[in-house]
Design an enzyme around this catalytic site. Structure first.
Site, PDB file in Angstrom:
ATOM      1  N   HIS A 114      45.141  41.532  36.900  1.00 14.88           N
ATOM      2  CA  HIS A 114      45.858  42.559  36.131  1.00 14.88           C
ATOM      3  C   HIS A 114      45.102  43.018  34.886  1.00 14.88           C
ATOM      4  O   HIS A 114      45.662  43.082  33.784  1.00 14.88           O
ATOM      5  CB  HIS A 114      47.271  42.068  35.777  1.00 14.88           C
ATOM      6  CG  HIS A 114      48.297  43.119  36.041  1.00 14.88           C
ATOM      7  ND1 HIS A 114      48.877  43.870  35.053  1.00 14.88           N
ATOM      8  CD2 HIS A 114      48.809  43.563  37.197  1.00 14.88           C
ATOM      9  CE1 HIS A 114      49.715  44.729  35.591  1.00 14.88           C
ATOM     10  NE2 HIS A 114      49.690  44.574  36.892  1.00 14.88           N
ATOM     11  N   ASN A 173      56.214  54.255  37.624  1.00 13.26           N
ATOM     12  CA  ASN A 173      56.973  53.184  36.967  1.00 13.26           C
ATOM     13  C   ASN A 173      56.972  53.308  35.442  1.00 13.26           C
ATOM     14  O   ASN A 173      55.912  53.345  34.811  1.00 13.26           O
ATOM     15  CB  ASN A 173      56.348  51.838  37.372  1.00 13.26           C
ATOM     16  CG  ASN A 173      57.341  50.710  37.333  1.00 13.26           C
ATOM     17  OD1 ASN A 173      58.512  50.895  37.004  1.00 13.26           O
ATOM     18  ND2 ASN A 173      56.885  49.511  37.672  1.00 13.26           N
ATOM     19  N   GLU A 187      41.748  40.887  42.285  1.00 12.92           N
ATOM     20  CA  GLU A 187      42.191  42.255  42.015  1.00 12.92           C
ATOM     21  C   GLU A 187      42.184  42.576  40.523  1.00 12.92           C
ATOM     22  O   GLU A 187      42.566  41.735  39.705  1.00 12.92           O
ATOM     23  CB  GLU A 187      43.616  42.363  42.573  1.00 12.92           C
ATOM     24  CG  GLU A 187      44.275  43.692  42.301  1.00 12.92           C
ATOM     25  CD  GLU A 187      45.727  43.668  42.764  1.00 12.92           C
ATOM     26  OE1 GLU A 187      46.080  42.860  43.657  1.00 12.92           O
ATOM     27  OE2 GLU A 187      46.511  44.461  42.218  1.00 12.92           O
ATOM     28  N   ASP A 206      45.658  38.453  41.629  1.00 15.08           N
ATOM     29  CA  ASP A 206      45.642  39.661  40.799  1.00 15.08           C
ATOM     30  C   ASP A 206      45.447  39.265  39.339  1.00 15.08           C
ATOM     31  O   ASP A 206      46.263  38.527  38.779  1.00 15.08           O
ATOM     32  CB  ASP A 206      46.983  40.401  40.978  1.00 15.08           C
ATOM     33  CG  ASP A 206      46.987  41.773  40.328  1.00 15.08           C
ATOM     34  OD1 ASP A 206      46.018  42.105  39.618  1.00 15.08           O
ATOM     35  OD2 ASP A 206      47.979  42.510  40.537  1.00 15.08           O
ATOM     36  N   TYR A 253      51.922  37.141  33.992  1.00 19.06           N
ATOM     37  CA  TYR A 253      51.961  38.243  34.937  1.00 19.06           C
ATOM     38  C   TYR A 253      52.143  37.722  36.364  1.00 19.06           C
ATOM     39  O   TYR A 253      51.489  36.757  36.762  1.00 19.06           O
ATOM     40  CB  TYR A 253      50.654  39.063  34.876  1.00 19.06           C
ATOM     41  CG  TYR A 253      50.552  39.947  36.071  1.00 19.06           C
ATOM     42  CD1 TYR A 253      51.386  41.050  36.177  1.00 19.06           C
ATOM     43  CD2 TYR A 253      49.732  39.625  37.143  1.00 19.06           C
ATOM     44  CE1 TYR A 253      51.377  41.818  37.319  1.00 19.06           C
ATOM     45  CE2 TYR A 253      49.719  40.392  38.285  1.00 19.06           C
ATOM     46  CZ  TYR A 253      50.542  41.488  38.365  1.00 19.06           C
ATOM     47  OH  TYR A 253      50.553  42.243  39.493  1.00 19.06           O
ATOM     48  N   HIS A 255      48.051  49.604  47.218  1.00 17.78           N
ATOM     49  CA  HIS A 255      49.105  49.078  46.344  1.00 17.78           C
ATOM     50  C   HIS A 255      50.455  49.224  47.065  1.00 17.78           C
ATOM     51  O   HIS A 255      50.713  50.250  47.687  1.00 17.78           O
ATOM     52  CB  HIS A 255      49.084  49.926  45.077  1.00 17.78           C
ATOM     53  CG  HIS A 255      49.965  49.484  43.974  1.00 17.78           C
ATOM     54  ND1 HIS A 255      50.361  50.359  42.992  1.00 17.78           N
ATOM     55  CD2 HIS A 255      50.513  48.288  43.676  1.00 17.78           C
ATOM     56  CE1 HIS A 255      51.117  49.707  42.114  1.00 17.78           C
ATOM     57  NE2 HIS A 255      51.229  48.451  42.506  1.00 17.78           N
ATOM     58  N   ASP A 275      57.811  49.152  42.975  1.00 17.88           N
ATOM     59  CA  ASP A 275      58.011  50.474  42.354  1.00 17.88           C
ATOM     60  C   ASP A 275      57.504  51.599  43.243  1.00 17.88           C
ATOM     61  O   ASP A 275      57.685  52.776  42.927  1.00 17.88           O
ATOM     62  CB  ASP A 275      57.368  50.537  40.963  1.00 17.88           C
ATOM     63  CG  ASP A 275      55.938  50.024  40.924  1.00 17.88           C
ATOM     64  OD1 ASP A 275      55.725  48.830  41.191  1.00 17.88           O
ATOM     65  OD2 ASP A 275      55.040  50.827  40.635  1.00 17.88           O
ATOM     66  N   HIS A 280      53.799  37.963  48.437  1.00 17.79           N
ATOM     67  CA  HIS A 280      53.619  37.465  47.072  1.00 17.79           C
ATOM     68  C   HIS A 280      54.217  36.090  46.883  1.00 17.79           C
ATOM     69  O   HIS A 280      55.428  35.940  46.840  1.00 17.79           O
ATOM     70  CB  HIS A 280      54.320  38.391  46.089  1.00 17.79           C
ATOM     71  CG  HIS A 280      53.576  39.651  45.861  1.00 17.79           C
ATOM     72  ND1 HIS A 280      53.167  40.049  44.618  1.00 17.79           N
ATOM     73  CD2 HIS A 280      53.142  40.602  46.715  1.00 17.79           C
ATOM     74  CE1 HIS A 280      52.525  41.195  44.719  1.00 17.79           C
ATOM     75  NE2 HIS A 280      52.488  41.553  45.982  1.00 17.79           N
TER      76      HIS A 280
HETATM   77  C1  CS2 Z   1      50.857  44.880  40.655  1.00 18.28           C
HETATM   78  C2  CS2 Z   1      52.119  45.570  40.340  1.00 18.28           C
HETATM   79  O1  CS2 Z   1      51.436  44.892  42.908  1.00 18.28           O
HETATM   80  C3  CS2 Z   1      50.538  44.727  42.104  1.00 18.28           C
HETATM   81  O2  CS2 Z   1      49.423  44.396  42.400  1.00 18.28           O
HETATM   82  O3  CS2 Z   1      49.787  44.963  39.852  1.00 18.28           O
HETATM   83  O4  CS2 Z   1      53.088  44.591  40.187  1.00 18.28           O
HETATM   84  C4  CS2 Z   1      52.127  46.467  39.121  1.00 18.28           C
HETATM   85  O5  CS2 Z   1      52.155  45.720  37.969  1.00 18.28           O
HETATM   86  C5  CS2 Z   1      53.281  47.388  39.193  1.00 18.28           C
HETATM   87  O6  CS2 Z   1      53.263  48.051  40.413  1.00 18.28           O
HETATM   88  C6  CS2 Z   1      53.269  48.373  38.035  1.00 18.28           C
HETATM   89  O7  CS2 Z   1      54.116  49.426  38.269  1.00 18.28           O
HETATM   90 MG    MG Z   2      47.987  44.658  40.940  1.00 18.64          MG
END
Ligand code: CS2
Ligand code: MG
Length: 403
Positions: A213, A38, A237, A211, A160, A313, A317, A123
Site C-alpha cells: 500500500h 471511493n 503490490e 500489498d 492496512y 484491482h 469499492d 484476502h
Molecule cells: C486495496 C484496496 O484491494 C486492494 O488492493 O489496496 O483495499 C484499496 O485500499 C481500496 O480499494 C481503496 O479504495
Molecule cells: Mg492494493
C-alpha cells in the site's frame, strides 16, 4: 442505430457507497457502468450529471470508440481519477448495450474466451500471524489457488488490510478520515515471519500475495522483496508510490520478487514507462478507474508486448458492475494474470443481481448477453448515500505518510 435517449446516475449505499450510470436507448435497451471513486463519489456523480450526460443524448450507442475519444479529447482537461471514472462508466455501459443488442456476453465481443475461467485471489487477514494463517487455511479449503496475506504489526494499533469484520474488509469507515499510525521498521520485521509461517501451514501449491500500500521507499521495498524471496511470493503490490515510475528500477535492482502496481492509475500514461522498461510484472489498473474496457484493453495490449500480465484491482469499492466488466475483460485478454476478488456483502449482491460465479478458486462472467449485471433501482433507493472516507496515515511522530 440504437440512439441514446436517457442516462442517469444512481447513488446507493448498501453498506458502502456505489455510483452507477445507467444509459437507455430509444429501443428500450439499457446498459450499466460503475463510476464509484471511493471517498470522492459525489465528484464523479456530478461530473457525469453536469458535464457528460448532456453530451450523450442522441448519440449512436454502437460508437463506443468515438464516444470515448469525444469524452477524453473533447474535455480538453485530460486524465485524472474523476474524469477517467466518468468516462469508464459510459464506456462500460455502452459495451453492456452492445452485448445485449448482439445477444452475446461482452467477452465474446472482445475476441472470445482465452481460458475457461479466471483465477482470483482472496484476502486472508488477521491481527496476528496465527489469525492470518487460520483465515488463509479457510480460503484454501474453499478452493482458492491464490491468497493475499496481511497481518497486524506488533506495537501498532491498526494496520492496512486488517479488517474488523472477519469476512468483509472495508477501509472507508468514517464520515471524517480516521487516523492510522505507521512504523516501517516494525512492519518490515513481521512480513517475512508471516510468509514463513504461511509456507509451513499452506504448502507451496498456493500463490501468496502481499500489498504494501505505497508505504515504503524503493530501497526498503528492495529489502522486503529480498527477504521474501525464499517464500516465492506471487507478487508484492504497491511497494512504493508510483508517481515516480523510475523508482521501480531501484527495487528491481535488489529483488526478483515479482512487482504489481496500478490500482490508482487512470491512464496508460501512468504505466507507460513502468511497462516499457519492464519494471513491473503485473499491471493492476481496473475498468472503473482507468477509462473503461476500451482503455484497459489498450493498457493490456501494451503490457503484453513486454510479458507483463494483468491483475485487476477488485476491492469492495469496485461495484459488482465493475467486477462483471473485469471478468469479461480477464477472460478475453491473452496476458491475464490474476483477478482480485474481495467478496461483496449480501446487501450489495442483492442491489446488483449478476450472472458471474465463483467455483474452485476461479470466476466466470456467465453467458448472459451484455455484462450480465444490473442494478435493482427500487432496492438501491432504500440505501441513502452516507459520506465515508478512507483513513489517513501518520508516522509515530505525527508526520503524514502514504496510505
Ligand atoms: C486495496 C484496496 O484491494 C486492494 O488492493 O489496496 O483495499 C484499496 O485500499 C481500496 O480499494 C481503496 O479504495
Ligand atoms: Mg492494493
Amino acid at each position: 442505430m440504437p440512439r441514446i435517449t436517457a442516462a442517469r446516475v444512481i447513488i446507493t449505499c448498501p453498506g458502502r457507497n456505489f455510483v452507477t450510470l445507467k444509459i437507455e436507448c430509444d429501443d428500450g435497451t439499457t446498459g450499466v457502468g460503475d463510476a464509484t471513486l471511493n471517498g470522492r463519489e459525489l465528484a464523479v456523480a456530478s461530473y457525469l450529471t453536469e458535464h457528460v450526460i448532456p453530451c450523450l443524448m442522441g448519440r449512436d450507442a454502437h460508437r463506443i470508440e468515438d464516444v470515448w475519444q469525444y469524452l477524453y479529447k473533447g474535455a480538453y482537461w485530460r486524465r485524472g481519477p474523476v474524469t477517467m471514472s466518468a468516462i469508464a462508466a459510459v464506456d462500460t455501459a455502452l459495451w453492456d448495450i452492445k452485448g445485449k443488442l448482439a445477444g452475446l456476453p461482452v467477452y465474446q465481443l472482445l475476441g472470445g474466451a482465452s481460458r475457461e475461467s479466471v483465477m482470483v485471489y482472496g484476502h486472508a487477514n488477521g491481527k496476528s500471524i496465527d489469525d492470518t494463517i487460520e483465515a488463509a487455511l479457510e480460503y484454501q479449503q474453499q478452493g482458492y489457488k491464490a491468497i493475499r496475506l496481511q497481518c497486524g504489526v506488533p506495537g501498532m494499533a491498526s494496520t492496512y488490510g486488517v479488517s474488523k469484520d472477519r469476512y468483509f474488509y472495508e477501509p472507508a469507515d468514517a464520515d471524517l478520515p480516521s487516523e492510522n499510525v505507521w512504523s516501517t521498521s516494525k512492519y518490515l520485521r513481521v512480513v517475512p515471519e508471516l510468509f514463513k509461517a504461511a509456507r509451513e501451514a499452506l504448502g507451496w501449491d498456493v500463490h501468496l500475495l502481499h500489498d504494501i500500500h505505497h508505504r515504503l521507499t524503493p530501497i526498503e521495498a528492495g529489502r522486503l522483496g529480498k527477504d521474501l524471496e525464499p517464500y516465492r511470493p506471487f507478487w508484492l503490490e504497491d511497494a512504493t508510490p508510483a508517481e515516480n515510475q523510475d523508482a521501480f528500477r531501484l527495487i528491481r535492482q535488489h529483488t526478483t520478487s515479482p512487482l504489481a502496481v496500478g490500482e490508482i492509475f487512470n491512464s496508460i500514461w501512468d504505466c507507460k514507462a513502468l511497462i516499457e522498461n519492464q519494471l513491473i510484472d503485473y499491471i493492476r489498473a481496473t475498468v472503473v478507474h482507468a477509462g473503461g474496457i476500451t482503455h484497459l484493453r489498450r493498457i493490456a495490449a501494451l503490457a503484453d508486448l513486454y510479458q507483463i500480465k494483468t491483475g485487476c484491482h477488485g476491492a469492495t469499492d469496485l461495484s459488482p458492475v465493475c467486477m462483471a466488466a473485469a471478468l469479461h475483460f480477464d477472460l478475453s485478454v491473452p496476458n491475464f494474470g490474476v483477478q482480485e476478488y474481495m467478496r461483496h456483502t449480501p446487501e450489495t449482491d442483492a442491489v446488483f443481481p449478476h450472472a458471474y460465479s465463483f467455483a474452485d478458486g476461479a470466476m466466470h462472467p456467465g453467458d448472459a448477453p451484455g455484462l450480465g449485471v444490473d442494478i435493482d433501482e427500487e432496492l438501491a433507493a432504500g440505501y441513502e448515500y452516507s459520506r465515508a472516507y478512507l483513513p489517513v496515515n501518520r508516522l509515530e511522530d505525527g508526520t503524514m505518510h502514504d496510505w
